[in-house]
Motif scaffolding. Structure first.
Motif, mmCIF file in Angstrom:
data_model
loop_
_atom_site.group_PDB
_atom_site.id
_atom_site.type_symbol
_atom_site.label_atom_id
_atom_site.label_comp_id
_atom_site.label_asym_id
_atom_site.label_seq_id
_atom_site.Cartn_x
_atom_site.Cartn_y
_atom_site.Cartn_z
ATOM 1 N N LYS A 83 63.493 -19.811 -51.681
ATOM 2 C CA LYS A 83 62.603 -18.876 -52.395
ATOM 3 C C LYS A 83 61.472 -19.605 -53.110
ATOM 4 O O LYS A 83 60.342 -19.120 -53.152
ATOM 5 C CB LYS A 83 63.405 -18.054 -53.403
ATOM 6 N N ALA A 84 61.782 -20.765 -53.677
ATOM 7 C CA ALA A 84 60.756 -21.522 -54.407
ATOM 8 C C ALA A 84 59.637 -21.970 -53.459
ATOM 9 O O ALA A 84 58.450 -21.884 -53.803
ATOM 10 C CB ALA A 84 61.381 -22.724 -55.104
ATOM 11 N N THR A 85 60.014 -22.415 -52.279
ATOM 12 C CA THR A 85 59.010 -22.854 -51.300
ATOM 13 C C THR A 85 58.175 -21.672 -50.821
ATOM 14 O O THR A 85 56.953 -21.776 -50.699
ATOM 15 C CB THR A 85 59.683 -23.561 -50.110
ATOM 16 N N VAL A 86 58.812 -20.550 -50.574
ATOM 17 C CA VAL A 86 58.086 -19.340 -50.182
ATOM 18 C C VAL A 86 57.070 -18.984 -51.258
ATOM 19 O O VAL A 86 55.900 -18.714 -50.963
ATOM 20 C CB VAL A 86 59.054 -18.158 -49.924
ATOM 21 N N SER A 87 57.482 -19.015 -52.508
ATOM 22 C CA SER A 87 56.588 -18.700 -53.615
ATOM 23 C C SER A 87 55.405 -19.666 -53.665
ATOM 24 O O SER A 87 54.259 -19.258 -53.845
ATOM 25 C CB SER A 87 57.364 -18.741 -54.936
ATOM 26 N N LYS A 88 55.683 -20.952 -53.491
ATOM 27 C CA LYS A 88 54.608 -21.952 -53.516
ATOM 28 C C LYS A 88 53.611 -21.727 -52.378
ATOM 29 O O LYS A 88 52.403 -21.847 -52.575
ATOM 30 C CB LYS A 88 55.196 -23.364 -53.424
ATOM 31 N N ILE A 89 54.121 -21.391 -51.211
ATOM 32 C CA ILE A 89 53.234 -21.130 -50.063
ATOM 33 C C ILE A 89 52.374 -19.904 -50.329
ATOM 34 O O ILE A 89 51.147 -19.951 -50.193
ATOM 35 C CB ILE A 89 54.051 -20.941 -48.761
ATOM 36 N N LEU A 90 53.005 -18.798 -50.716
ATOM 37 C CA LEU A 90 52.264 -17.543 -50.916
ATOM 38 C C LEU A 90 51.304 -17.606 -52.100
ATOM 39 O O LEU A 90 50.323 -16.866 -52.137
ATOM 40 C CB LEU A 90 53.237 -16.372 -51.065
ATOM 41 N N ASN A 91 51.575 -18.491 -53.046
ATOM 42 C CA ASN A 91 50.685 -18.665 -54.198
ATOM 43 C C ASN A 91 49.731 -19.834 -54.012
ATOM 44 O O ASN A 91 49.079 -20.267 -54.971
ATOM 45 C CB ASN A 91 51.502 -18.814 -55.479
ATOM 46 N N ARG A 92 49.691 -20.367 -52.803
ATOM 47 C CA ARG A 92 48.754 -21.417 -52.426
ATOM 48 C C ARG A 92 48.945 -22.717 -53.218
ATOM 49 O O ARG A 92 48.010 -23.456 -53.451
ATOM 50 C CB ARG A 92 47.314 -20.939 -52.547
ATOM 51 N N LYS A 93 50.149 -22.980 -53.615
ATOM 52 C CA LYS A 93 50.445 -24.215 -54.353
ATOM 53 C C LYS A 93 50.900 -25.315 -53.394
ATOM 54 O O LYS A 93 50.951 -26.472 -53.754
ATOM 55 C CB LYS A 93 51.541 -23.970 -55.392
ATOM 56 N N ARG A 94 51.247 -24.926 -52.176
ATOM 57 C CA ARG A 94 51.718 -25.865 -51.157
ATOM 58 C C ARG A 94 51.197 -25.404 -49.800
ATOM 59 O O ARG A 94 51.198 -24.207 -49.512
ATOM 60 C CB ARG A 94 53.246 -25.880 -51.173
ATOM 61 N N PRO A 95 50.749 -26.331 -48.954
ATOM 62 C CA PRO A 95 50.248 -25.928 -47.633
ATOM 63 C C PRO A 95 51.379 -25.652 -46.654
ATOM 64 O O PRO A 95 52.498 -26.136 -46.819
ATOM 65 C CB PRO A 95 49.434 -27.142 -47.187
ATOM 66 N N LEU A 96 51.064 -24.890 -45.635
ATOM 67 C CA LEU A 96 52.007 -24.653 -44.541
ATOM 68 C C LEU A 96 52.184 -25.942 -43.743
ATOM 69 O O LEU A 96 51.225 -26.680 -43.537
ATOM 70 C CB LEU A 96 51.473 -23.574 -43.602
ATOM 71 N N THR A 97 53.385 -26.182 -43.284
ATOM 72 C CA THR A 97 53.631 -27.309 -42.392
ATOM 73 C C THR A 97 53.551 -26.813 -40.954
ATOM 74 O O THR A 97 53.598 -25.600 -40.700
ATOM 75 C CB THR A 97 55.022 -27.930 -42.627
ATOM 76 N N LEU A 98 53.476 -27.744 -40.014
ATOM 77 C CA LEU A 98 53.427 -27.365 -38.601
ATOM 78 C C LEU A 98 54.689 -26.601 -38.197
ATOM 79 O O LEU A 98 54.617 -25.606 -37.470
ATOM 80 C CB LEU A 98 53.266 -28.616 -37.727
ATOM 81 N N GLU A 99 55.829 -27.026 -38.697
ATOM 82 C CA GLU A 99 57.084 -26.336 -38.388
ATOM 83 C C GLU A 99 57.053 -24.898 -38.919
ATOM 84 O O GLU A 99 57.472 -23.959 -38.232
ATOM 85 C CB GLU A 99 58.270 -27.089 -38.993
ATOM 86 N N MET A 100 56.536 -24.716 -40.133
ATOM 87 C CA MET A 100 56.424 -23.364 -40.701
ATOM 88 C C MET A 100 55.496 -22.498 -39.856
ATOM 89 O O MET A 100 55.791 -21.335 -39.595
ATOM 90 C CB MET A 100 55.888 -23.428 -42.132
ATOM 91 N N VAL A 101 54.372 -23.083 -39.433
ATOM 92 C CA VAL A 101 53.403 -22.351 -38.606
ATOM 93 C C VAL A 101 54.074 -21.870 -37.319
ATOM 94 O O VAL A 101 53.933 -20.712 -36.936
ATOM 95 C CB VAL A 101 52.160 -23.219 -38.300
ATOM 96 N N ARG A 102 54.807 -22.736 -36.677
ATOM 97 C CA ARG A 102 55.485 -22.357 -35.434
ATOM 98 C C ARG A 102 56.457 -21.209 -35.665
ATOM 99 O O ARG A 102 56.495 -20.238 -34.900
ATOM 100 C CB ARG A 102 56.227 -23.563 -34.856
ATOM 101 N N LYS A 103 57.274 -21.330 -36.702
ATOM 102 C CA LYS A 103 58.275 -20.296 -36.975
ATOM 103 C C LYS A 103 57.623 -18.983 -37.383
ATOM 104 O O LYS A 103 58.033 -17.906 -36.929
ATOM 105 C CB LYS A 103 59.230 -20.774 -38.075
ATOM 106 N N LEU A 104 56.606 -19.055 -38.232
ATOM 107 C CA LEU A 104 55.932 -17.841 -38.695
ATOM 108 C C LEU A 104 55.171 -17.151 -37.562
ATOM 109 O O LEU A 104 55.150 -15.922 -37.487
ATOM 110 C CB LEU A 104 54.986 -18.151 -39.852
ATOM 111 N N ALA A 105 54.546 -17.940 -36.710
ATOM 112 C CA ALA A 105 53.808 -17.354 -35.582
ATOM 113 C C ALA A 105 54.746 -16.519 -34.727
ATOM 114 O O ALA A 105 54.417 -15.392 -34.341
ATOM 115 C CB ALA A 105 53.144 -18.449 -34.760
#
Length: 123
Positions: A83-105
């Motif tokens: 949940k903490a990582t999701v929050s950081k991503i959605l609040n633009r505190k942390r960039p998406l990784t390539l692995e996240m991009v693949r899974k989210l796509a």
């Protein structure tokens, strides 16, 4: 027979849209139906050239798709992390990784090209 040509001015665009409205219910395969088909292609091309909106940045695209699917932040945990990582991503505190991009796509049915675009992180 009226000659149909590419739309180059706003006046031509407006006239094409007005004509589309006139013949909107024309049956396919009829002369009016063929005219409707060609005019809609010309209007679409003009729109793309002059009124292109472009894709949202990756975070906005994720949020829009989440809304479409009725998802909450917690629904991204399997694709992003805790949940903490999701929050950081959605609040633009942390960039998406390539692995996240693949899974989210795959999970959100979003083109990877949208998700790999650069975007600003929050300070």
């Amino acid at each position: 027979m009226k000659i149909i040509k590419p739309l180059t001015t706003e006046a031509e665009y407006d006239a094409a849209v007005a004509r589309i409205e006139e013949i909107f219910e024309a049956a396919p395969g009829t002369p009016a139906g063929d005219e409707l088909h060609i005019l809609t292609l010309l209007v679409k091309e003009y729109d793309e050239q002059h009124y292109s909106i472009g894709n949202p940045d990756p975070i906005e695209a994720i949020k829009i798709r989440m809304e479409d699917l009725g998802w909450k932040d917690k629904d991204l945990v399997p694709f992003i992390g805790d949940k903490a990582t999701v929050s950081k991503i959605l609040n633009r505190k942390r960039p998406l990784t390539l692995e996240m991009v693949r899974k989210l796509a795959a999970a959100l049915s979003l083109p990877a090209e949208v998700l790999i675009k650069e975007y600003a992180l929050a300070a």
